[in-house]
Design an enzyme around this catalytic site. Structure first.
Site, mmCIF file in Angstrom:
data_model
loop_
_atom_site.group_PDB
_atom_site.id
_atom_site.type_symbol
_atom_site.label_atom_id
_atom_site.label_comp_id
_atom_site.label_asym_id
_atom_site.label_seq_id
_atom_site.Cartn_x
_atom_site.Cartn_y
_atom_site.Cartn_z
ATOM 1 C CB ALA A 1 0.592 3.928 -4.668
ATOM 2 C CD GLN A 2 -3.469 6.705 -3.080
ATOM 3 O OE1 GLN A 2 -3.457 6.196 -4.185
ATOM 4 N NE2 GLN A 2 -4.423 7.529 -2.686
ATOM 5 C CG ASP B 1 -0.677 0.833 -4.000
ATOM 6 O OD1 ASP B 1 -1.760 0.661 -4.611
ATOM 7 O OD2 ASP B 1 -0.595 1.452 -2.935
ATOM 8 C CG ASP C 1 -5.794 14.845 6.440
ATOM 9 O OD1 ASP C 1 -6.756 14.478 5.737
ATOM 10 O OD2 ASP C 1 -5.286 15.988 6.364
ATOM 11 C CB THR C 2 -4.665 8.845 4.376
ATOM 12 O OG1 THR C 2 -5.503 7.896 5.057
ATOM 13 C CG2 THR C 2 -3.396 9.067 5.189
ATOM 14 C CE1 TYR D 1 -9.959 0.132 8.257
ATOM 15 C CE2 TYR D 1 -10.663 0.848 10.442
ATOM 16 C CZ TYR D 1 -9.735 0.849 9.420
ATOM 17 O OH TYR D 1 -8.570 1.572 9.560
ATOM 18 C CB ALA E 1 4.166 9.152 4.824
ATOM 19 N N GLY F 1 0.819 -1.208 0.000
ATOM 20 C CA GLY F 1 0.000 0.000 0.000
ATOM 21 C C GLY F 1 0.847 1.249 0.000
#
Length: 257
Positions: A14-15, A36, A188-189, A152, A20, A12
């Site tokens: 890619a973003q 990703d 904050d994603t 989830y 980060a 995961g």
């Protein structure tokens, strides 16, 4: 772990948090394999990392973590290209209560498979040099109830349990691989921007849950906790790190078993 020269694989990537985490490791001299399923975003991130840190230090592999053959192949390619692995970060995750089977497949089944792949490649029993696995869960994996996101929440409780079990001293002595869980509050994603298509009619409750937790964490705060966990040199294993606005970075305390 001293990161200079170490090899990390991040799912995961890619973003969001995965990207980060990758940047933070590369800045500290690690080499990073970014996985990703998103081809365009992954290629863009891969090129960005190569431009900043050198193509010899990072590579992107398109991979659907729910496809066993793809994930196994990605681990093999990463290990072969960089001469082994030292750190595996099972970070890929989604928030989807409508396609709940997919949510479980990405958030839990793929983390289990990624953990076993990490052990297979890093275990001293297999000729590896030992290492570290960090499974990215969520504060949802520690809370008793998030009514709007039952699947989830279930998946993240599973990731915490998996990490605690596989981080037990019994496994560490056998493999020389530490396993820990990272449980950030809602961050904050893009994952937090839900709709009725992914959450059903209860999607409106997600912002209320975030509000109850004090708001969204900045990505930089989660990266700070992640780096503390990675660079810890006390052989900490089976631990569950929390990152929240209320308490900052700390560890969940459990009763002795």
């Amino acid at each position: 772990m001293v990161l200079q020269g170490k090899v990390a694989l991040i799912t995961g990537a890619a973003q969001g948090l995965g990207k980060a985490f990758s940047q933070a490791l590369l800045r500290r001299g690690a080499r990073v394999v970014l996985l990703d399923m998103k081809h365009v975003e992954g290629q863009q991130t891969g090129q960005e990392m190569a431009d900043k840190f050198g193509p010899e230090n990072s590579t992107f592999i398109q991979c659907d973590v729910t496809a066993k053959e793809q994930l196994d192949s990605a681990f093999n390619k990463a290990s072969s290209q960089f001469g082994g692995l030292d750190l595996v970060v099972n970070n890929a995750g989604i928030l989807d209560e409508v396609q709940w089977e997919r949510c479980l497949a990405v958030n839990l089944e793929a983390v289990i498979r990624g953990t076993y792949n990490g052990l297979n490649h890093m275990s001293t029993q297999n000729g590896g040099r030992g290492g570290h696995i960090i499974n990215v869960a969520s504060i949802a994996g520690l809370l008793s109830s998030i009514p709007a996101a039952p699947v989830y929440t279930t998946s993240k409780h599973g990731v915490v349990a998996l990490s605690r079990c596989m981080g037990h001293a019994m496994h560490y002595k056998r493999h020389g691989v530490r396993v820990n869980a990272l449980c950030p509050s809602f961050t904050d994603t893009d994952i937090i921007h839900v709709t009725e298509d992914s959450m059903g009619k209860d999607f409106w409750m997600v912002p209320k849950t975030v509000q109850k937790l004090g708001g969204l964490l900045p990505v930089s705060t989660v990266v700070e906790g992640f780096l503390q966990l990675v660079e810890d040199d006390t052989q900490l294993t089976g631990a569950v790190m929390r990152v929240t606005l209320a308490k900052g970075i700390d560890y969940k305390q459990y009763r002795e078993e």
